[in-house]
Design a protein around this motif. Structure first.
Motif, PDB file in Angstrom:
ATOM      1  N   GLY A 175      53.187  39.404  34.583  1.00 17.56           N
ATOM      2  CA  GLY A 175      52.295  38.237  34.657  1.00 17.56           C
ATOM      3  C   GLY A 175      51.986  37.878  36.104  1.00 17.56           C
ATOM      4  N   ILE A 176      52.989  37.977  36.979  1.00 14.81           N
ATOM      5  CA  ILE A 176      52.760  37.688  38.410  1.00 14.81           C
ATOM      6  C   ILE A 176      51.807  38.741  38.994  1.00 14.81           C
ATOM      7  CG2 ILE A 176      53.868  37.426  40.688  1.00 14.81           C
ATOM      8  CD1 ILE A 176      54.899  35.337  38.813  1.00 14.81           C
ATOM      9  N   VAL A 177      52.064  40.000  38.641  1.00 12.53           N
ATOM     10  CA  VAL A 177      51.203  41.081  39.136  1.00 12.53           C
ATOM     11  C   VAL A 177      49.761  40.846  38.686  1.00 12.53           C
ATOM     12  CG1 VAL A 177      50.682  43.548  38.892  1.00 12.53           C
ATOM     13  CG2 VAL A 177      53.030  42.813  39.310  1.00 12.53           C
ATOM     14  N   GLN A 178      49.607  40.406  37.441  1.00  7.05           N
ATOM     15  CA  GLN A 178      48.256  40.172  36.916  1.00  7.05           C
ATOM     16  C   GLN A 178      47.508  39.122  37.746  1.00  7.05           C
ATOM     17  OE1 GLN A 178      48.181  38.988  32.829  1.00  7.05           O
ATOM     18  NE2 GLN A 178      46.010  39.398  32.625  1.00  7.05           N
ATOM     19  N   GLN A 179      48.242  38.082  38.170  1.00  8.41           N
ATOM     20  CA  GLN A 179      47.622  37.043  39.001  1.00  8.41           C
ATOM     21  C   GLN A 179      47.270  37.575  40.385  1.00  8.41           C
ATOM     22  OE1 GLN A 179      47.317  33.575  38.150  1.00  8.41           O
ATOM     23  NE2 GLN A 179      47.764  34.385  36.118  1.00  8.41           N
ATOM     24  N   LEU A 180      48.178  38.402  40.916  1.00  4.06           N
ATOM     25  CA  LEU A 180      48.077  38.802  42.333  1.00  4.06           C
ATOM     26  C   LEU A 180      47.099  39.941  42.565  1.00  4.06           C
ATOM     27  CD1 LEU A 180      49.597  37.861  44.894  1.00  4.06           C
ATOM     28  CD2 LEU A 180      51.128  39.833  44.585  1.00  4.06           C
TER      29      LEU A 180
END
Ligand code: IPD
Length: 271
Positions: A175-180
């Motif tokens: 989920g963090i990767v998706q944002q970043l």
């Protein structure tokens, strides 16, 4: 003293590196699983840690030992060796040539929130690459000085990260990767936290972050990255630890930290 410790760490890491590389060519056996079915330990992990442990005990009997695969030994000298006998074990299992022996020598308790790292070596025997540093003397790759990148803006940053063995945490990390991923040049997941930190040290990555690392996954690479001019820390002014480890090219730490906070990196998933 740091230089002598660095020489010893390098000598021992190279011997262990040769051992694991030889064992890889002979064929790898999974000895056990740890936190989950995906989290394996091979016979070579154990052999490598035994070798490192006995070489340290011969050379410096009063020092402590804190390794991934065996019981810790308390230090009488104030110095402790923090060891990952194979970082990137899953790469090792699949014969992906991105795994390393990692050895850090620290002063103080074996806790990344308080220790002072004195010397470090990370060696990747499959690539023939050895990264090393002693506090205050810079960092090297195969004996040549290395430097982290400078003047990188987040939108052009190549960012490495890693995922946990727990499926629940991996989903959160994705989920963090998706944002970043839309805000940086691109993301890499190479499978060895220590080599990721060394990649920041030599400019192959502009940054690396991960939540949930064990001390032996970042102890050596963090010193090597810092000595190469990278900025290393945790979130909100904390030191790098299991909570969060972020290493960046000079000047990139604050803007990337901000993006990570906005992406939800502070949420607690560590249990
Ligand atoms: C793992 C690797 C991986 C990172 C994991 C670590 P191990 O260490 O460094 O890149 O994403 O968090 O546990 O198990 O191969 O020593």
């Amino acid at each position: 003293m740091s230089i002598e410790l660095q020489k010893l760490a390098t000598d021992i890491a190279l011997q262990a590196g040769e051992l694991i590389y030889r064992r890889r060519r002979e064929g790898v056996t999974v000895a056990a699983t740890k936190s989950s079915a995906e989290d394996v330990v091979t016979l070579a992990d154990r052999e490598s840690e035994d070798l490192i442990r006995s070489l340290i005990a011969d050379a410096r009997p009063g020092d402590g030992f804190y390794g991934e695969e065996s019981e810790a030994t308390r230090s009488d000298s104030g110095i402790t060796w923090v060891v990952d006998p194979i970082d990137g074990t899953v790469n090792y299992l699949y014969d992906i040539p991105n795994y390393a022996v990692s050895i850090a020598v620290i002063e103080g308790d074996p806790d990344p929130l308080t220790w002072t790292a004195l010397a470090a070596t990370v060696t990747n025997p499959a690539a023939g690459e050895t990264f090393s540093a002693a506090r205050g003397t810079g960092a090297t790759l195969n004996g040549t000085a290395i430097f982290a990148n400078t003047d990188v803006v987040p939108s052009l940053a190549m960012v490495g990260t890693g995922f946990a063995y727990s499926a629940e945490r991996r989903v959160w990390q994705a989920g963090i990767v998706q944002q970043l991923i839309g805000q940086v040049r691109d993301i890499r997941r190479m499978g060895s936290a220590e080599l990721d930190l060394c990649s920041v040290a030599c400019g192959r990555l502009d940054a690396y972050y991960e939540r949930g690392l064990n001390p032996w996954d970042h102890a050596a690479g963090a010193l090597i990255a810092e000595e190469a001019g990278a900025q290393v820390g945790g979130l909100n002014g904390a030191r790098a630890s299991r909570d969060f480890t972020l290493a960046t090219a000079g000047g990139l730490f604050d803007p990337l930290h901000q993006l990570l906070i906005e992406a939800g990196a502070e949420a607690s998933v560590l249990g």
